[in-house]
Structures are given as C-alpha cells and as structure tokens.
Design a protein around this motif. Structure first.
Motif, PDB file in Angstrom:
ATOM      1  N   PHE A   1      12.702  19.446   7.778  1.00 21.06           N
ATOM      2  CA  PHE A   1      11.334  19.282   7.277  1.00 21.06           C
ATOM      3  C   PHE A   1      11.334  19.076   5.759  1.00 21.06           C
ATOM      4  CE2 PHE A   1      10.471  22.233  11.027  1.00 21.06           C
ATOM      5  CZ  PHE A   1      10.220  21.193  11.904  1.00 21.06           C
ATOM      6  N   ASP A   2      12.211  18.195   5.300  1.00 26.18           N
ATOM      7  CA  ASP A   2      12.252  17.867   3.875  1.00 26.18           C
ATOM      8  C   ASP A   2      10.888  17.352   3.424  1.00 26.18           C
ATOM      9  OD1 ASP A   2      14.925  18.561   3.684  1.00 26.18           O
ATOM     10  OD2 ASP A   2      15.628  16.520   4.121  1.00 26.18           O
ATOM     11  N   GLN A   3      10.508  17.707   2.212  1.00 24.36           N
ATOM     12  CA  GLN A   3       9.163  17.355   1.739  1.00 24.36           C
ATOM     13  C   GLN A   3       8.943  15.843   1.723  1.00 24.36           C
ATOM     14  OE1 GLN A   3       6.680  19.737   1.069  1.00 24.36           O
ATOM     15  NE2 GLN A   3       5.480  17.859   1.297  1.00 24.36           N
ATOM     16  N   ASP A   4       9.990  15.075   1.341  1.00 25.59           N
ATOM     17  CA  ASP A   4       9.799  13.620   1.319  1.00 25.59           C
ATOM     18  C   ASP A   4       9.573  13.082   2.735  1.00 25.59           C
ATOM     19  OD1 ASP A   4      12.423  14.182   2.081  1.00 25.59           O
ATOM     20  OD2 ASP A   4      13.219  12.311   1.224  1.00 25.59           O
ATOM     21  N   ALA A   5      10.245  13.683   3.719  1.00 19.55           N
ATOM     22  CA  ALA A   5      10.029  13.263   5.096  1.00 19.55           C
ATOM     23  C   ALA A   5       8.629  13.677   5.569  1.00 19.55           C
ATOM     24  CB  ALA A   5      11.095  13.867   6.008  1.00 19.55           C
ATOM     25  N   VAL A   6       8.214  14.881   5.206  1.00 22.07           N
ATOM     26  CA  VAL A   6       6.867  15.344   5.566  1.00 22.07           C
ATOM     27  C   VAL A   6       5.827  14.369   5.014  1.00 22.07           C
ATOM     28  CG1 VAL A   6       5.134  17.152   5.235  1.00 22.07           C
ATOM     29  CG2 VAL A   6       7.531  17.767   5.735  1.00 22.07           C
ATOM     30  N   ASP A   7       5.976  13.992   3.761  1.00 23.00           N
ATOM     31  CA  ASP A   7       4.986  13.102   3.135  1.00 23.00           C
ATOM     32  C   ASP A   7       4.998  11.720   3.783  1.00 23.00           C
ATOM     33  OD1 ASP A   7       4.338  15.168   1.438  1.00 23.00           O
ATOM     34  OD2 ASP A   7       5.642  14.472  -0.193  1.00 23.00           O
ATOM     35  N   ARG A   8       6.181  11.231   4.094  1.00 21.52           N
ATOM     36  CA  ARG A   8       6.284   9.888   4.692  1.00 21.52           C
ATOM     37  C   ARG A   8       5.675   9.863   6.093  1.00 21.52           C
ATOM     38  NH1 ARG A   8      10.589   8.738   7.449  1.00 21.52           N
ATOM     39  NH2 ARG A   8      11.866  10.193   6.223  1.00 21.52           N
ATOM     40  N   VAL A   9       6.040  10.830   6.927  1.00 18.97           N
ATOM     41  CA  VAL A   9       5.526  10.840   8.302  1.00 18.97           C
ATOM     42  C   VAL A   9       4.043  11.191   8.313  1.00 18.97           C
ATOM     43  CG1 VAL A   9       5.776  11.900  10.573  1.00 18.97           C
ATOM     44  CG2 VAL A   9       7.805  11.375   9.215  1.00 18.97           C
ATOM     45  N   ARG A  10       3.613  12.039   7.370  1.00 15.61           N
ATOM     46  CA  ARG A  10       2.174  12.358   7.269  1.00 15.61           C
ATOM     47  C   ARG A  10       1.372  11.078   7.045  1.00 15.61           C
ATOM     48  NH1 ARG A  10       0.210  17.023   4.660  1.00 15.61           N
ATOM     49  NH2 ARG A  10       2.026  17.032   3.290  1.00 15.61           N
ATOM     50  N   ASP A  11       1.888  10.199   6.162  1.00 15.47           N
ATOM     51  CA  ASP A  11       1.190   8.930   5.917  1.00 15.47           C
ATOM     52  C   ASP A  11       1.093   8.095   7.193  1.00 15.47           C
ATOM     53  OD1 ASP A  11       0.778   9.559   3.285  1.00 15.47           O
ATOM     54  OD2 ASP A  11       2.476   8.367   2.523  1.00 15.47           O
ATOM     55  N   GLN A  12       2.152   8.131   7.996  1.00 17.94           N
ATOM     56  CA  GLN A  12       2.106   7.394   9.258  1.00 17.94           C
ATOM     57  C   GLN A  12       1.031   7.962  10.190  1.00 17.94           C
ATOM     58  OE1 GLN A  12       6.131   7.782  10.693  1.00 17.94           O
ATOM     59  NE2 GLN A  12       7.009   6.555   9.037  1.00 17.94           N
ATOM     60  N   VAL A  13       0.971   9.289  10.257  1.00 25.15           N
ATOM     61  CA  VAL A  13      -0.036   9.927  11.118  1.00 25.15           C
ATOM     62  C   VAL A  13      -1.442   9.616  10.600  1.00 25.15           C
ATOM     63  CG1 VAL A  13      -0.947  12.133  11.936  1.00 25.15           C
ATOM     64  CG2 VAL A  13       1.529  11.752  11.863  1.00 25.15           C
ATOM     65  N   LEU A  14      -1.616   9.659   9.286  1.00 28.23           N
ATOM     66  CA  LEU A  14      -2.940   9.351   8.719  1.00 28.23           C
ATOM     67  C   LEU A  14      -3.349   7.914   9.040  1.00 28.23           C
ATOM     68  CD1 LEU A  14      -2.650  11.153   5.250  1.00 28.23           C
ATOM     69  CD2 LEU A  14      -4.116  11.809   7.178  1.00 28.23           C
ATOM     70  N   SER A  15      -2.372   7.019   9.081  1.00 29.84           N
ATOM     71  CA  SER A  15      -2.675   5.629   9.437  1.00 29.84           C
ATOM     72  C   SER A  15      -3.155   5.544  10.886  1.00 29.84           C
ATOM     73  CB  SER A  15      -1.415   4.775   9.245  1.00 29.84           C
ATOM     74  OG  SER A  15      -1.651   3.449   9.657  1.00 29.84           O
ATOM     75  N   ILE A  16      -2.528   6.314  11.763  1.00 26.68           N
ATOM     76  CA  ILE A  16      -2.955   6.335  13.171  1.00 26.68           C
ATOM     77  C   ILE A  16      -4.364   6.911  13.289  1.00 26.68           C
ATOM     78  CG2 ILE A  16      -2.483   7.381  15.419  1.00 26.68           C
ATOM     79  CD1 ILE A  16       0.515   7.307  14.631  1.00 26.68           C
ATOM     80  N   ILE A  17      -4.615   7.982  12.557  1.00 25.45           N
ATOM     81  CA  ILE A  17      -5.953   8.602  12.596  1.00 25.45           C
ATOM     82  C   ILE A  17      -7.012   7.601  12.129  1.00 25.45           C
ATOM     83  CG2 ILE A  17      -7.392  10.384  11.543  1.00 25.45           C
ATOM     84  CD1 ILE A  17      -4.880  12.189  11.495  1.00 25.45           C
ATOM     85  N   ALA A  18      -6.707   6.861  11.048  1.00 26.15           N
ATOM     86  CA  ALA A  18      -7.658   5.870  10.539  1.00 26.15           C
ATOM     87  C   ALA A  18      -7.888   4.769  11.574  1.00 26.15           C
ATOM     88  CB  ALA A  18      -7.129   5.279   9.233  1.00 26.15           C
ATOM     89  N   SER A  19      -6.815   4.367  12.248  1.00 22.75           N
ATOM     90  CA  SER A  19      -6.947   3.329  13.273  1.00 22.75           C
ATOM     91  C   SER A  19      -7.809   3.808  14.440  1.00 22.75           C
ATOM     92  CB  SER A  19      -5.547   2.933  13.773  1.00 22.75           C
ATOM     93  OG  SER A  19      -5.633   1.995  14.829  1.00 22.75           O
ATOM     94  N   ASP A  20      -7.624   5.083  14.827  1.00 24.47           N
ATOM     95  CA  ASP A  20      -8.398   5.636  15.950  1.00 24.47           C
ATOM     96  C   ASP A  20      -9.895   5.664  15.653  1.00 24.47           C
ATOM     97  OD1 ASP A  20      -6.178   5.983  17.494  1.00 24.47           O
ATOM     98  OD2 ASP A  20      -5.975   8.129  17.141  1.00 24.47           O
ATOM     99  N   LEU A  21     -10.252   5.767  14.378  1.00 27.27           N
ATOM    100  CA  LEU A  21     -11.674   5.800  14.014  1.00 27.27           C
ATOM    101  C   LEU A  21     -12.359   4.469  14.307  1.00 27.27           C
ATOM    102  CD1 LEU A  21     -11.511   7.772  10.638  1.00 27.27           C
ATOM    103  CD2 LEU A  21     -12.214   8.627  12.883  1.00 27.27           C
TER     104      LEU A  21
END
Length: 436
Positions: A133-153
């Motif tokens: 759970f390296d912070q850079d990995a957390v930030d990168r994958v978080r951005d991917q999840v946020l993109s999915i959330i935005a798409s779902d809207l």
C-alpha cells in the motif's frame, strides 16, 4: 516462452469437453484451512479461487470505498517488491492473479503452471499477507477509482442501480456504492486501506476451490503457505438488510433518448426451500434470454426494447427479485405497463408445457458450465458459500426435475407480487409520472 506455456495450458483447459460429473474432494490443511478440490492432471496447471466472505459491506462508517480501493491495490506491490517489481515477477512466472470486491465478498483468482507452483504461490502469498500500500500506488489507483465514479455519474444504468439499492436498503451498507463516492474516496488515507485489509482478509470466513494438477496433500500444504499467516478474525459482518422500497415509480431526470428501467421488489433467499422453483420460474419469465415471456411480450410482440431480463439476487443479508430494460422515452410508459401486466400474469403460474421445456433446457445446458478449470474452481467456492453440499453438482439436475407444476404455482403466487413492484426510471420518459 513461459507466458506462451500458460496460454497453451489455458487453451487446453478451455477445450476440455463439457463434464456432467465432477469428482469433488474435501481437503483440510494441516493447520485447518478447508478447500474443495477437483483433480485434473491432464494439463500442468492449477486454477485457484479464494473468497473472503464480507466485501464492500464491511466499509467502516465514513470510509466508503475503502475495501474496493484496498482490493485494487493488492497487486500494487508486496513485501520487498514495489508495483513494477511485483508485476515483473508475476510475468516471469507466467502466473495470473485477479482480485475483485462486491457487496458480500472479496474474490481472488489465480492460475499457475505446475513447474512454477511454489514460486507463484509465494508471490501471491506476499500480495495477500504483506501488501505494501505504497502512497504513490494509493494515489495512482485512487485516481483510477475516481475516474470510474465520475463515469458512473453519467451512466443511466449505474444511476438507476444506485437509486434502487438506496430505496431498497436505506439503512444498510448495501445502499452505499461499492466504489464509494468521490468525497469518501478522496478522503481515504493509507491507514484506512490498511484497516480495510485487516477487516477482510481473515481465515475464519475464507472459502477455497482448486482445480487442476495438484494432489490433496499438495493443496493442503499450499493452503497453509498461502493463507496461514493471515489473521483469523476481522471486522464484524453486517446484519440483516430490511427491504424498504415503496411500490410505484421513481423517475430520475437524465438527458438521454432512451430511458433505463430498473424494476423489482423483495426476492427469495438462496437457502429458502423454494429457491429452486423460483429459479426455474425466473428462467421462464425473464431469465431465459430470447425464449422468456418478457422477451416475447416486450420485444418480439411490441418492439419496445432490444432486450429485457430478470434475475434473482440473493445476497448475504437480503434478497431481491429484479429486472431491467431500456426503451425509447416515447415507449417507456408502455414498457412499464406490459412488465406490470406480465408480472401479475406470471404470479398466476405457468403451463405444464412451459415447465417441461425449461427443465429440458436447464438440465441439458448445465454440463456446459464446466468448461474450464477456473470456471469450475469458481463454482466450487460458490457452492461452499451457499452451503449447497459437496454433491450438489450430481444432484442439481435431479432437484430441477423434482419441481412440480404445483410447486411453481405456489412459488409464483408467493414471490411475484405485482402490488409491490417498484420501478426506477432514468431518462425523460413520456406519458408516465413519478408516484413516489
């Protein structure tokens, strides 16, 4: 070369003939971890399916999306390997791992060649037990999840699904989106991710299915090596989800030429004695593709949609009987009317001929499900989680044949309740108004 070897092995697995009978063995590891195994030594690879009961519904209050984000990070570095080194090690082993989370479980799917089994299991063990759970990995994958959330809207289907679940189970974690919200995911910290891992990856609710080139003794040792260092217990599982949706029509305005229609009401639990009859009935009504009643009435007879279907949705803590269709805004009202009429008609039962036809289809098609080691491993885990018994594969068709027309009539009247039907429509439908 190694990747080609696994691809060849998988191709052989996919080409195996459909199997009507599968010899399932119970295996218990020296440290007490249980699994179901189907030995198949015809090709040198093994498929492993692992599920941890308790998925995104284990998100802690205010931490929506933590389990989903944690699951997406499992492969992003483990032990002494960062994300890139982990991916390279997996490629060199020609191993395949995938991870997913739904409301009720986290699933881990793995495939590896026999010659690389020990190394592939050790690498997977690092991912499950020692994710970085390296912070850079957390930030990168978080951005991917946020993109999915935005798409779902902007996805009518996702909007309808979220709205329906919110109405169905307003006071339960099922009402929350698996991915979380933009706000909740943005606020998640690395400590939240570590806590989500601690809550979910535990051995007192793990289920394992294995299929392939491995003996019971070797599988027992593998289980202890792979899972033995995980904690035994984790976060508390959620309680019963009480169905609360009001019957009627909800409309969510959305600029689209075609409305998404989601409909349903309370369903039937998987361990209900009437579940098999309900399953057969649903296949006749809306689950059987182009041969179903709804498809015939809504698409073939009236041309109101390209596709319509229904399904039973038994979850750990609640159950739904659901359906979905998309129709032009001008024809949405008629679609709703036809679905309501057919819902009332099926509650009156079906004919002997319909029952005979669907039994022939369901029993004949069943062996086709067993078309590869990964698929069978997944079926084994599902059987364990649903407490179906180790002989379910052998007895399932007999259970279908045992369902009578009287059983269908009783279950139809019990579970299809037209007065309870709720519609969630996302679009700009003509000629229909919200009633809720």
């Amino acid at each position: 070369m190694m990747r080609l070897a696994l691809a060849f092995a998988l191709a052989l697995g996919a080409a195996l003939p459909a199997r009507a009978a599968v010899d399932v063995q119970e295996v218990t590891s020296p440290d007490g971890i249980d699994a179901w195994l189907v030995e198949d030594h015809t090709i040198p690879f093994t498929a492993l399916e692992i599920r941890f009961r308790g998925g995104t519904a284990l998100d802690r209050p205010g931490k929506g999306g933590a389990v989903n984000l944690m699951t997406a990070l499992i492969e992003e570095g483990a032990a002494d390997r960062d994300a890139q080194a982990f991916a390279l090690a997996r490629e060199e082993l020609a191993a395949s791992y995938s991870f997913d989370a739904n409301d009720d479980a986290i699933s881990v799917s793995a495939r590896f060649l026999t010659e690389n089994r020990d190394a592939a299991v050790n690498l997977l063990r690092d991912a499950l037990v020692e994710p970085r759970f390296d912070q850079d990995a957390v930030d990168r994958v978080r951005d991917q999840v946020l993109s999915i959330i935005a798409s779902d809207l902007n996805d009518p289907g996702a909007i309808a699904s979220r709205a329906f679940m919110d109405e169905a189970f307003p006071d339960h974690p099922y009402s929350a989106p698996n991915n979380g919200t933009a706000e909740s995911v943005t606020d998640l910290t690395r400590e939240d991710i570590v806590e989500a891992h601690r809550d979910t990856f535990v051995t007192d609710r793990v289920y394992v299915g294995a299929v392939g080139d491995i003996t019971p003794e070797a599988l027992g040792e593998l289980l202890d090596d792979l899972l033995g260092d995980l904690p035994r217990t984790g976060g508390d599982l959620p309680g019963e989800a009480v169905y609360s949706a009001e019957p009627g029509v909800d409309i969510i305005e959305f600029d689209t030429p075609q409305s998404m229609i989601l409909f349903g009401h309370k369903g039937i639990a998987r361990d209900d004695p009437d579940f098999m009859a309900a399953y057969i009935l649903n296949e006749m009504f809306g689950g059987g593709g182009f041969n179903s009643r709804l498809m015939e009435e809504v698409r073939v007879e009236r041309g109101l949609t390209y596709g319509i279907g229904t399904w039973l949705q038994p979850m750990e803590n609640g159950a739904l009987l659901m359906g979905q269709a998309a129709s032009a805004n001008a024809s949405t009202a008629e679609t709703v009317e036809v679905v309501s009429d057919e819902w009332a008609r099926v509650a009156e039962g079906v004919s002997e001929e319909e029952l005979a036809e669907i039994k022939t289809y369901l029993t004949g098609a069943y062996p086709l499900r067993f078309d590869g080691n990964s698929t069978i491993a997944s079926i084994l885990v599902g059987m364990q989680m649903d407490d179906l018994g180790i002989d379910y594969i052998e007895t399932r068709n007999d259970q279908i044949e045992a369902v009578t027309l009287d059983d269908i009539a009783r279950v139809a009247e019990r579970i299809y309740r037209p007065d309870d039907l709720s519609f969630t429509i996302v679009g700009q439908p003509d000629g229909i108004e919200a009633t809720n």
